[in-house]
Design a protein around this motif. Structure first.
Motif, short mmCIF file in Angstrom:
data_model
loop_
_atom_site.label_atom_id
_atom_site.label_comp_id
_atom_site.label_asym_id
_atom_site.label_seq_id
_atom_site.Cartn_x
_atom_site.Cartn_y
_atom_site.Cartn_z
N CYS A 290 22.84 -2.56 49.91
CA CYS A 290 22.67 -1.83 48.65
C CYS A 290 22.06 -0.44 48.83
CB CYS A 290 21.76 -2.64 47.74
SG CYS A 290 20.07 -2.80 48.39
N GLU A 291 21.36 -0.22 49.90
CA GLU A 291 20.60 1.01 50.12
C GLU A 291 19.66 1.33 48.97
OE1 GLU A 291 24.08 3.65 51.23
OE2 GLU A 291 22.65 4.16 52.81
N GLN A 292 19.17 0.33 48.26
CA GLN A 292 18.15 0.60 47.26
C GLN A 292 17.09 -0.49 47.21
OE1 GLN A 292 19.82 0.14 43.10
NE2 GLN A 292 21.69 0.63 44.21
N CYS B 125 18.76 -5.92 48.38
CA CYS B 125 19.48 -7.03 49.02
C CYS B 125 18.80 -7.58 50.27
CB CYS B 125 20.91 -6.63 49.32
SG CYS B 125 21.08 -5.46 50.70
N GLY B 126 18.00 -6.77 50.94
CA GLY B 126 17.28 -7.25 52.12
C GLY B 126 18.08 -7.32 53.41
N MET B 127 19.35 -6.91 53.38
CA MET B 127 20.20 -6.97 54.58
C MET B 127 19.61 -6.16 55.72
SD MET B 127 22.61 -8.90 53.64
CE MET B 127 21.53 -9.63 52.42
N VAL C 261 10.08 -5.33 56.72
CA VAL C 261 10.26 -4.23 55.76
C VAL C 261 11.75 -3.95 55.62
CG1 VAL C 261 8.05 -3.17 56.40
CG2 VAL C 261 10.14 -2.36 57.47
N LYS C 262 12.10 -3.33 54.50
CA LYS C 262 13.51 -2.96 54.29
C LYS C 262 13.73 -1.56 54.86
CE LYS C 262 13.78 -6.04 50.37
NZ LYS C 262 13.60 -6.18 48.93
N SER C 263 14.57 -1.47 55.86
CA SER C 263 14.68 -0.20 56.58
C SER C 263 15.44 0.86 55.79
CB SER C 263 15.30 -0.41 57.96
OG SER C 263 16.58 -0.97 57.86
S1 FES Z 1 20.36 -2.26 52.26
FE1 FES Z 1 19.86 -3.55 50.58
S2 FES Z 1 17.70 -3.69 50.84
FE2 FES Z 1 18.22 -2.24 52.32
#
Ligand code: FES
Ligand SMILES: Cc1cc2nc3c(=O)[nH]c(=O)nc-3n(C[C@H](O)[C@H](O)[C@H](O)COP(=O)(O)OP(=O)(O)OC[C@H]3O[C@@H](n4cnc5c(N)ncnc54)[C@H](O)[C@@H]3O)c2cc1C
Ligand code: FES
Lengths: 160, 290
Positions: free
Chosen positions: A43-45, A48-50, A60-62
């Protein structure tokens, strides 16, 4: 031309020196610049935690970290887990519990669970479920993921 | 989802940080945990000329300090530190309980109390608790330090009394009342709240309450105090009728939004019901009788 910032960061135990644009996020840096594509981007926000990695040992979420922020810090990605041959115990637990289907979310869960296992906390199944809420999975329904992490941390037959 | 070009500044002291903010004449933003700021940059909701990264300022901004009756929390104290701090457990248990409702493990490992208060999300748990507990916000700029009572801090949805060149350096909490409760309703666990309620007060030996404060989140542009409701409860014992009256009076402080999470009507429906339950629970604890 955009200014580049020099950074020195330890990634999976190896010191790397790189030049990065200020606005590049850490997930793009790891994937695009270092070729460590095990860290996924959804998601880049931050939802999603991917992209979860360990920063100085903490999950941490990078995508919410900028690459220049990594300067002077230690990052561990999913590539750090497996030994030269075979799988790490946590990965093996995922395999045995059928904790993945498409596998897109797996690096995020593995890194979140790695930090959790190292915390030394006593964790019930509910605690584990709670600690994993920052990573989404669209395939498994989570049960087997929680089982894998529970078995890894508490052992096969512990039913808390 | 990529930010616009910007400069990155990483000061080594608070003095350097406020200098950098001044130098950019209000066009720079402070980067703390980045859990709200980085998504906003990606969505281009914000295009600052520079980011002033305060993450190296732990020595100055990362402490939790109990001094006499006051508890001082540095702006860079992360949610995860609040979750486990024995000082917070003893002095501000409401704050510790509330942190567990915020985000997820990864968000709590990065997000800071200063960032949450500066973000001033009208549904944010941290702004609500700071308001309910009567914290004071300490802000610094090249012109010096000032202290802003929290009642004067939140000015609108995501808006507050900080000047763009000011750094939030910490929060000062007075002694917390003996009894506190927190309630929140969201669409799903750990999501932003559509209604949140925090109540604090101290009952005396006869069960008469003083120092009653009721904070509401998600029902207005900012977190708000339900003053009429609190006044109804102040100095009295809480019987069923008093509680019901107070719960209805809380609607005076509410002017909820219609948004993707819930309609205004639904929020107005929830508020008195949930507040009545929270108050009944607090009154029912009857700790002054033991
Ligand atoms: S890409 Fe979704 S939390 Fe980082
Ligand atoms: C998946 C996810 C779930 C979330 N869930 C919740 C939730 O349930 N409840 C909730 O309340 N929040 C939630 N959040 C938001 C989270 O609480 C943020 O961490 C917090 O709002 C901002 O803190 P931060 O330290 O990350 O600040 P940043 O993101 O770094 O900054 C936020 C804003 O404050 C300013 N700022 C930061 N520090 C200072 C300072 N010291 N002085 C002056 N200005 C400053 C920044 O310039 C920016 O404008 C969630 C976020 C994510 C990604
Ligand atoms: S296994 Fe497919 S998203 Fe989790």
């Amino acid at each position: 031309m955009e200014d580049l910032i020099e950074i020195t960061v330890t990634v999976n135990g190896r010191a790397v020196h790189e030049r990065v644009p200020a606005r590049m996020h850490a997930a793009d840096f790891l994937r695009g610049q270092l070729g460590l594509t095990g860290t996924h981007v959804g998601c880049e926000q931050g939802v999603c935690g991917m992209c979860t990695v360990l920063l100085d040992g903490e999950a941490v979420k990078s995508c919410l970290l900028l690459a220049p922020q990594l300067d002077g810090h230690e990052v561990a990605t999913v590539e750090s887990l497996a030994p030269d041959e075979g799988l790490a115990p946590l990965q093996q637990a995922f395999k045995e519990a059928h904790a993945l289907q498409c596998g897109f979310c797996t690096p995020g869960f593995l890194m979140t669970a790695t930090a959790l296992a190292r915390s030394g906390r006593t964790l019930s199944r509910d605690d584990i479920r709670e600690e994993l809420t920052g990573v989404l999975c669209r395939c498994t329904g989570y049960e087997n993921i929680v089982t894998a992490v529970d078995r890894h941390i508490n052992g096969e037959h512990v039913d808390v | 989802m990529k930010p616009a070009p910007l400069q990155y500044v990483r000061p080594a002291s608070v003095a350097e940080a406020v200098d950098a903010l001044e130098e950019h004449g209000g066009m720079a933003r402070v980067l703390a945990g980045g859990q709200s700021l980085v998504p906003m940059l990606g969505m281009r909701l914000m295009r600052p000329s520079a980011l002033v990264d305060i993450n190296d300022l732990g020595a100055e901004l990362g402490k939790i300090d109990g001094r006499g009756e006051e508890t001082v929390i540095g702006a860079l104290v992360r949610y995860s530190a609040l979750e486990t701090s024995p000082v917070i457990a003893e002095r501000l248990p409401l704050l510790q309980e509330v942190v567990r409702h915020i985000g997820d493990r990864q968000v709590r490992n990065r997000g800071t109390i200063g960032g949450a208060v500066a973000q001033s999300d009208p549904t944010g748990e941290m702004p609500l608790v700071c308001l309910t507990l009567g914290a004071r916000v300490v802000a610094r700029s090249v012109r010096g330090e000032r202290t802003i009572p929290i009642e004067e801090f939140f000015e609108g949805s995501y808006a507050n009394a900080l000047e763009p060149e000011e750094l939030l350096v910490g929060l000062r909490f007075p002694l917390a009342p003996v009894h506190c409760r927190f309630f929140e309703r969201g669409r799903k666990h750990n999501d932003f709240a559509l209604l949140s309620i925090a109540v604090a007060g101290s009952p005396d030996a006869d069960g008469r309450w003083s120092g009653v404060r009721i904070g509401l989140g998600g029902v207005n542009d900012t977190p708000v105090l339900a003053e009429a409701a609190a006044a109804r409860l102040e100095g009295r014992t809480w019987d069923t009728a008093t509680i019901a009256e107070a719960a209805e009076l809380a609607l005076e402080a509410a002017d909820p939004p219609d948004d993707v999470r819930a309609s205004a009507e639904y929020r107005n429906h929830l508020l008195p019901i949930q507040l009545r339950r929270v108050l009944t629970d607090l009154a029912g604890a009857e700790p002054w009788k033991t």
